[in-house]
Design an enzyme around this catalytic site. Structure first.
Site, PDB file in Angstrom:
ATOM      1  N   ARG B  51       0.838  -1.194   0.000  1.00 35.06           N
ATOM      2  CA  ARG B  51       0.000   0.000   0.000  1.00 35.06           C
ATOM      3  C   ARG B  51       0.871   1.242   0.000  1.00 35.06           C
ATOM      4  O   ARG B  51       1.929   1.265   0.614  1.00 35.06           O
ATOM      5  CB  ARG B  51      -0.858   0.031   1.265  1.00 35.06           C
ATOM      6  CG  ARG B  51      -1.512  -1.277   1.564  1.00 35.06           C
ATOM      7  CD  ARG B  51      -2.472  -1.156   2.723  1.00 35.06           C
ATOM      8  NE  ARG B  51      -1.849  -0.753   3.969  1.00 35.06           N
ATOM      9  CZ  ARG B  51      -1.811  -1.505   5.070  1.00 35.06           C
ATOM     10  NH1 ARG B  51      -2.331  -2.713   5.056  1.00 35.06           N
ATOM     11  NH2 ARG B  51      -1.261  -1.040   6.172  1.00 35.06           N
ATOM     12  N   ASP B  53       0.763   5.406   0.953  1.00 37.87           N
ATOM     13  CA  ASP B  53       0.005   6.325   1.799  1.00 37.87           C
ATOM     14  C   ASP B  53      -0.622   7.444   0.994  1.00 37.87           C
ATOM     15  O   ASP B  53      -0.255   7.690  -0.157  1.00 37.87           O
ATOM     16  CB  ASP B  53       0.935   6.944   2.856  1.00 37.87           C
ATOM     17  CG  ASP B  53       1.237   5.969   3.970  1.00 37.87           C
ATOM     18  OD1 ASP B  53       0.380   5.112   4.250  1.00 37.87           O
ATOM     19  OD2 ASP B  53       2.343   6.051   4.551  1.00 37.87           O
ATOM     20  N   TYR B 111      12.057   2.831  -4.761  1.00 42.10           N
ATOM     21  CA  TYR B 111      11.381   4.107  -4.531  1.00 42.10           C
ATOM     22  C   TYR B 111      12.289   5.259  -4.912  1.00 42.10           C
ATOM     23  O   TYR B 111      13.516   5.153  -4.797  1.00 42.10           O
ATOM     24  CB  TYR B 111      11.035   4.278  -3.047  1.00 42.10           C
ATOM     25  CG  TYR B 111       9.829   3.516  -2.581  1.00 42.10           C
ATOM     26  CD1 TYR B 111       8.552   4.061  -2.695  1.00 42.10           C
ATOM     27  CD2 TYR B 111       9.954   2.258  -1.994  1.00 42.10           C
ATOM     28  CE1 TYR B 111       7.432   3.374  -2.241  1.00 42.10           C
ATOM     29  CE2 TYR B 111       8.840   1.557  -1.536  1.00 42.10           C
ATOM     30  CZ  TYR B 111       7.581   2.130  -1.667  1.00 42.10           C
ATOM     31  OH  TYR B 111       6.479   1.450  -1.222  1.00 42.10           O
ATOM     32  N   ARG B 198      10.712   7.559   3.661  1.00 47.87           N
ATOM     33  CA  ARG B 198      10.491   8.938   4.097  1.00 47.87           C
ATOM     34  C   ARG B 198      11.343   9.293   5.315  1.00 47.87           C
ATOM     35  O   ARG B 198      11.781  10.437   5.472  1.00 47.87           O
ATOM     36  CB  ARG B 198       9.006   9.171   4.347  1.00 47.87           C
ATOM     37  CG  ARG B 198       8.205   9.199   3.039  1.00 47.87           C
ATOM     38  CD  ARG B 198       6.714   9.040   3.246  1.00 47.87           C
ATOM     39  NE  ARG B 198       6.181  10.097   4.085  1.00 47.87           N
ATOM     40  CZ  ARG B 198       4.908  10.131   4.502  1.00 47.87           C
ATOM     41  NH1 ARG B 198       4.065   9.154   4.139  1.00 47.87           N
ATOM     42  NH2 ARG B 198       4.491  11.111   5.257  1.00 47.87           N
TER      43      ARG B 198
END
Lengths: 250, 250
Positions: B51, B53, B111, B198
């Site tokens: 998933r 965010d 990412y 992050r």
């Protein structure tokens, strides 16, 4: 009163164009309000190089504004930006001569029209390019566009001609380049008629699609009839890149 | 039932993340609805690699879905996309083995975290990068990040540890590169903890700002304490680029 030259960029997506209109969110009103909050002047009038339509973007719009403020350009730049929403900002503030007019003194303007072609629209480009669901031939588009360079009567690319005293303009540069799925149509001229870049983009895409032979752009130009040109390309692909003035207007 | 592997991209700005939630616009629900309209199946369940965010973007999210539809992959691709809004689309549909699970079979994920630095936020990047109002030293960030490559316990970069059975992961690639005003932090690993990229981005920016010496990233990793790491960088800078599976899962 000082006369200040501002360089401005904005994502046009959520603006109803440059020019103030009652009940609409416009770039002009947003900037005038921010300046007024800083200078505490009630009638701030920002005069730009040329209005952009709803949805059109700018990387290097130029405007001038008269103010009695004594704040330095650097302080004004920071202060004004602190009052602006994040889809518009002032990139530079410099002193200009009293007589400087961002509109009338513009010597050349440069626009980029971005087309995304292929089978599938890129979600990240949906607000920053015209999506054409077909593979376009950018090289043919580049060749077709060459005939537009120079001094011509461009009324065939003007929406609602006649808008101006004359529809003769000089295109000083026109190039078409592919970068991956994007095609950049760059046009520089001493002035533009209403919707001229979008009509040129719409016409070159007709060639890129193979709907028109590459020679048809020259035919359209010669015929001086807007009905023969291609459709006006949508606003989201258009960027005002740069406005050039005579050396040292500041 | 066929099992199909989908590659999906989306602009996360207007989605409340991947996972279906009552009353929210999510990527999962949007795609399941589009597939259901095409296959006329009432219970479509799209299972993704992981998933994302709210506000996080994807260029190469992967998911699998079971369907009884007999439409070809090519037809499904076009039909599903015709039902999708323009901020999400399916890039590819291919047949997968019955056992293929986009989540459990993922071997590596990649990412990109995008930071825009400098004096002024670029309006065109406001939804696609974290703006840091300072000049960051990307070379120091790159050197500082090197110690993260390899097999480590990354609990210091996990929000609300412990979320998983183990917080040991292997980062197979980490690079920091500057392109103009943008810094790309690219991280590839065999799996990620919650908010790991992050938190890494937030920590590397501490180094880039000069707030931390470059050796502090290694110290944080060693200390295994989330409170010592940098802040969790905002979602709009994060892109899921690619998910890798063992050769020929299809």
């Amino acid at each position: 009163m000082r006369n200040l030259k501002l360089t401005i960029r904005y994502d046009g997506t959520d603006f109803f164009g440059w020019q103030t209109q009652p009940g609409q969110r416009t770039v002009q009103e947003t900037i005038e309000k921010a300046i007024g909050e800083i200078t505490r002047e009630s009638r701030v009038r920002v005069n730009c190089s040329g209005r952009t339509d709803s949805g059109v973007h700018a990387v290097g719009q130029v405007a001038n504004v008269y103010t009695a403020s004594r704040l330095s350009c650097e302080t004004l730049l920071k202060a004004i930006n602190s009052k602006l929403p994040d889809d518009v900002n002032v990139r530079e503030v410099v002193e200009a001569p009293q007589s400087f007019c961002a509109n009338k003194d513009a010597v050349r303007k440069s626009y980029r029209y971005v087309v995304q072609d292929g089978r599938q629209q890129d979600p990240f480009l949906r607000k920053y390019a015209w999506f054409v669901r077909q593979n376009l031939d950018a090289e043919v588009m580049a060749r077709a566009g060459r005939c537009l360079v120079g001094r011509h009567d461009f009324r065939c690319f003007e929406t609602e001609w006649p808008n101006r005293l004359t529809s003769v303009r000089t295109i000083t540069h026109l190039s078409v380049n592919r970068f991956g799925e994007c095609i950049w149509i760059d046009v520089e001229a001493n002035g533009f008629l209403y919707n001229m870049v979008r009509a040129i983009a719409g016409s070159l895409v007709q060639v890129g699609r193979g709907f028109w032979p590459e020679t048809q752009i020259a035919d359209v130009l010669r015929a001086m009839d807007r009905r023969l040109a291609g459709p006006t390309a949508p606003p989201e692909g258009l960027f005002l890149m740069r406005v050039t003035y005579h050396p040292c207007p500041t």
